[in-house]
Design an enzyme around this catalytic site. Sequence first.
Site, PDB file in Angstrom:
ATOM      1  CG  ASP A 103      -4.984 -26.070   4.909  1.00  0.00           C
ATOM      2  OD1 ASP A 103      -5.606 -26.569   3.951  1.00  0.00           O
ATOM      3  OD2 ASP A 103      -5.524 -25.691   5.960  1.00  0.00           O
ATOM      4  CE  LYS A 104       3.177 -21.922   0.071  1.00  0.00           C
ATOM      5  NZ  LYS A 104       3.173 -20.734  -0.832  1.00  0.00           N
TER       6      LYS A 104
END
Length: 241
Positions: A103-104
């Site tokens: 994920d970011k």
Amino acid sequence: MRLDKLLSHMGYGTRKEIKKLMKQGVVLVDGQVIKDSSVHVHPEKQRIEIYGESVQYREFVYLMMNKPKGVISATEDLVERTVIDLLPEEYLPFQVFPVGRLDKDTEGLLLITNDGKLTHELLSPKKHVPKTYIADVSGVVTQNDIHIFRRGVTLDDGYETLPSELRILEVDELTRRSRIELTIYEGKFHQVKRMFEAVHKKVVHLKRISMGPLTLDPELYPGDFRELTENELEMLKGRST
């Protein structure tokens, strides 16, 4: 392999640019000047030179990155910065891509390669390749959580995860924060975060430290990368078969 394709793959330019380069007489194969870009060569058997420098051909590259927060695990994006944007231009001709995704806002170990076969093996749901994370969690993680994770957690969509290994590293009763280590054997969307949400807790920081036999190099700062060692690659390929 066509000579212009090989040189383009190694980052010496587009085929059109390489064609112009070869007309200058600076490309040699086994000591002979070659001006025809369509000539076929055997890179493992023949010596190829440009401007007197030997061209060391390789088909695949394997990179270990400590993915930082704020970048996405993709090859390109019109808005967000990607992990590929962090690489120097020398790797771009290889058309590398991240193996899976983080994920970011998640950091840690990310494998980047152009080896599609290895990628498929590592990501195949049938392989159950272990992935280990360190997480800071809002809430007190308990022995009961360990038992729940060991049995499999029912996520918000009704999916029941495979059994996982949860280990409590530290608990601060005053702030009600916990630090844990978790090993999972699949890769569902936002899985680690959703597993803790299922037991009424929230992941506030997440870092992947291993994938299969590959362990994040502690000398890599967020955003840094290096090529895999021969030993790491052998272990990785051995694990995926």
